[in-house]
Design an enzyme around this catalytic site. Structure first.
Site, PDB file in Angstrom:
ATOM      1  N   ARG A   1       0.811  -1.221   0.000  1.00 31.51           N
ATOM      2  CA  ARG A   1       0.000   0.000   0.000  1.00 31.51           C
ATOM      3  C   ARG A   1       0.849   1.278   0.000  1.00 31.51           C
ATOM      4  O   ARG A   1       0.331   2.372  -0.252  1.00 31.51           O
ATOM      5  CB  ARG A   1      -0.972   0.010   1.184  1.00 31.51           C
ATOM      6  N   SER A   2       2.159   1.141   0.303  1.00 31.34           N
ATOM      7  CA  SER A   2       3.035   2.317   0.264  1.00 31.34           C
ATOM      8  C   SER A   2       3.735   2.493  -1.070  1.00 31.34           C
ATOM      9  O   SER A   2       4.450   3.479  -1.275  1.00 31.34           O
ATOM     10  CB  SER A   2       4.091   2.225   1.375  1.00 31.34           C
TER      11      SER A   2
ATOM     12  N   ARG B   1      13.704 -11.197  20.094  1.00 31.92           N
ATOM     13  CA  ARG B   1      14.473 -10.773  21.271  1.00 31.92           C
ATOM     14  C   ARG B   1      14.731 -11.898  22.265  1.00 31.92           C
ATOM     15  O   ARG B   1      15.747 -11.910  22.948  1.00 31.92           O
ATOM     16  CB  ARG B   1      13.740  -9.631  21.988  1.00 31.92           C
TER      17      ARG B   1
ATOM     18  N   CYS C   1      12.864  -0.146  23.884  1.00 30.44           N
ATOM     19  CA  CYS C   1      13.462   1.174  24.122  1.00 30.44           C
ATOM     20  C   CYS C   1      13.657   1.464  25.607  1.00 30.44           C
ATOM     21  O   CYS C   1      14.676   2.065  26.000  1.00 30.44           O
ATOM     22  CB  CYS C   1      12.605   2.262  23.488  1.00 30.44           C
TER      23      CYS C   1
ATOM     24  N   SER D   1       5.000   8.327  21.582  1.00 28.39           N
ATOM     25  CA  SER D   1       5.639   7.860  20.352  1.00 28.39           C
ATOM     26  C   SER D   1       6.026   6.394  20.447  1.00 28.39           C
ATOM     27  O   SER D   1       6.168   5.721  19.425  1.00 28.39           O
ATOM     28  CB  SER D   1       6.874   8.706  20.016  1.00 28.39           C
ATOM     29  N   GLY D   2       6.164   5.878  21.669  1.00 25.31           N
ATOM     30  CA  GLY D   2       6.401   4.451  21.855  1.00 25.31           C
ATOM     31  C   GLY D   2       5.237   3.612  21.359  1.00 25.31           C
ATOM     32  O   GLY D   2       5.393   2.422  21.080  1.00 25.31           O
TER      33      GLY D   2
ATOM     34  N   LYS E   1       9.142  -7.405  29.644  1.00 30.01           N
ATOM     35  CA  LYS E   1      10.227  -7.247  28.668  1.00 30.01           C
ATOM     36  C   LYS E   1      11.482  -6.713  29.344  1.00 30.01           C
ATOM     37  O   LYS E   1      12.602  -7.143  29.042  1.00 30.01           O
ATOM     38  CB  LYS E   1       9.807  -6.276  27.549  1.00 30.01           C
TER      39      LYS E   1
ATOM     40  N   ARG F   1       2.453   5.078  30.613  1.00 25.85           N
ATOM     41  CA  ARG F   1       2.400   5.949  29.445  1.00 25.85           C
ATOM     42  C   ARG F   1       2.001   7.355  29.911  1.00 25.85           C
ATOM     43  O   ARG F   1       1.049   7.495  30.697  1.00 25.85           O
ATOM     44  CB  ARG F   1       1.373   5.423  28.435  1.00 25.85           C
TER      45      ARG F   1
ATOM     46  N   HIS G   1      11.464   9.040  26.655  1.00 27.68           N
ATOM     47  CA  HIS G   1      11.079   8.237  27.830  1.00 27.68           C
ATOM     48  C   HIS G   1      11.909   8.661  29.042  1.00 27.68           C
ATOM     49  O   HIS G   1      13.093   8.991  28.912  1.00 27.68           O
ATOM     50  CB  HIS G   1      11.342   6.752  27.570  1.00 27.68           C
TER      51      HIS G   1
ATOM     52  N   ASN H   1      13.295   7.926  22.803  1.00 25.51           N
ATOM     53  CA  ASN H   1      12.953   6.518  22.557  1.00 25.51           C
ATOM     54  C   ASN H   1      12.926   6.169  21.073  1.00 25.51           C
ATOM     55  O   ASN H   1      13.126   5.015  20.694  1.00 25.51           O
ATOM     56  CB  ASN H   1      11.596   6.187  23.175  1.00 25.51           C
TER      57      ASN H   1
END
Length: 340
Positions: free
Chosen positions: A41-42, A101, A132, A162-163, A216, A238, A245, A319
């Site tokens: 789609r991009s 991870r 982050c 933004s996280g 995490k 948040r 952050h 972050n």
């Protein structure tokens, strides 16, 4: 870095992907050919790189044999499919998602903390980038751990929207605008109103009552430090900040480490800027120091009055940059310098 490298950036039109592209340019990474990848789609869009427009390529149609390095930030589900495909084609992937991870035979790397782990990339041609919040914490704590052996970490995070991606940032804007007009707000991306508020949930809740974001930090810290004895107790929150952050960190060490000693160690630590003056404004904040910059900032360094071997720190970082894009590029820099 005398030779050049063909680099594929997956998620090139997203928040982190676009930052990766700008950091590659800012740090003069030896890019031969750049391949901006995204979903179908991009296609039709383009990105700017070194002053020229480069068309976005559909990742499903891309031949990864054309690139030696892949920098991925398009979500775990996409990486699950595309990273093994890239690795099999000989493209070494630095993956900025949660997909790999916790896989034992894939290295999880913070460039200032455990760069030696990059050597483990060869089995799958994949290197994982940490969460982050874990990353900025360990950039600050690893030099202290090396000297005094951290036994326990208590951390409360204050994580920017933004996280949660562009949609979370847009929600903060819409809610702030609505409240300024005296209009009601709705919460769709974040569980509760985020404008002028703190929400003590990031990611889903697990059976033990912790959220996945909090766990995490536990899992990743032990893997990155290569020390399963380090205990981590996190509360992830948040907050209504766009970028950057913050973390209130309390550590207990095996050997007594004073605030003065910790300050001296951190003044010499790679990637760390100490901003620790005991006066109004003598500490970092996500808006005034963190956003748009590369370092991990440390302030409010003080002895823990509740524990004889305790220490308190306030840690701030961007972050999107250090917590994601910059570390991805730094890993790639080490990779091409020492391993490829």
């Amino acid at each position: 870095m005398s030779r050049s490298w063909n680099v594929a950036v997956l998620g090139a039109t997203g928040l982190v992907g676009s930052t990766i592209l700008s950091i590659l340019e800012q740090r003069n990474f030896p890019v031969g050919e750049i391949f901006p990848l995204a979903s179908a789609r991009s296609v039709g869009r383009s990105i700017k790189f070194k002053g020229r427009d480069v068309p976005v390529i559909d990742v499903d149609q891309f031949d990864f044999a054309r690139a030696q390095i892949g920098l991925f930030s398009a979500g775990a589900g996409v990486s699950k499919v595309q990273a093994p495909r890239a690795g099999a084609a000989g493209c070494v992937v630095v993956d900025n998602t949660s997909q790999f991870r916790y896989q034992d035979d894939i290295p999880l790397v913070v460039s200032e903390v455990n760069p030696h782990a990059i050597a483990g990339y060869r089995k799958h041609n994949i290197i994982a980038n940490p969460n982050c919040s874990t990353m900025q914490m360990l950039v600050a704590l690893k030099p202290l751990h090396d000297v005094a052996q951290i036994e326990r970490i208590n951390v409360a995070t204050y994580q920017s929207v933004s996280g949660g991606g562009q949609k979370a940032m847009d929600e903060l804007t819409h809610q702030t605008t609505a409240l300024g007009k005296g209009e009601p707000v709705t919460a769709q991306v974040i569980a509760k109103q985020i404008a002028f508020n703190c929400v003590p949930q990031i990611d889903v809740f697990l059976d033990n009552g912790y959220t996945k974001e909090e766990m995490k930090m536990f899992w990743e810290t032990q893997k990155i430090l290569e020390d399963s004895t380090v205990r981590v107790n996190a509360t992830a929150v948040r907050v209504g900040v766009y970028v950057g952050h913050s973390e209130a960190i309390h550590i207990e060490t095996r050997r007594k480490l004073s605030a003065a000693q910790a300050r001296e160690i951190l003044l010499k630590a790679p990637g760390v800027v100490v901003m620790d003056e005991r006066q109004p404004g003598g500490y970092p904040t996500p808006v005034t120091e963190g956003a748009g910059t590369d370092p991990v900032y440390v302030g409010r360094i003080r002895d823990d009055i509740s524990h004889e071997r305790g220490l308190n720190l306030w840690v701030v970082s961007d972050n999107v940059r250090k917590g994601a894009a910059l570390n991805t590029v730094q890993i790639a820099e080490i990779l091409v310098k020492n391993y490829l």
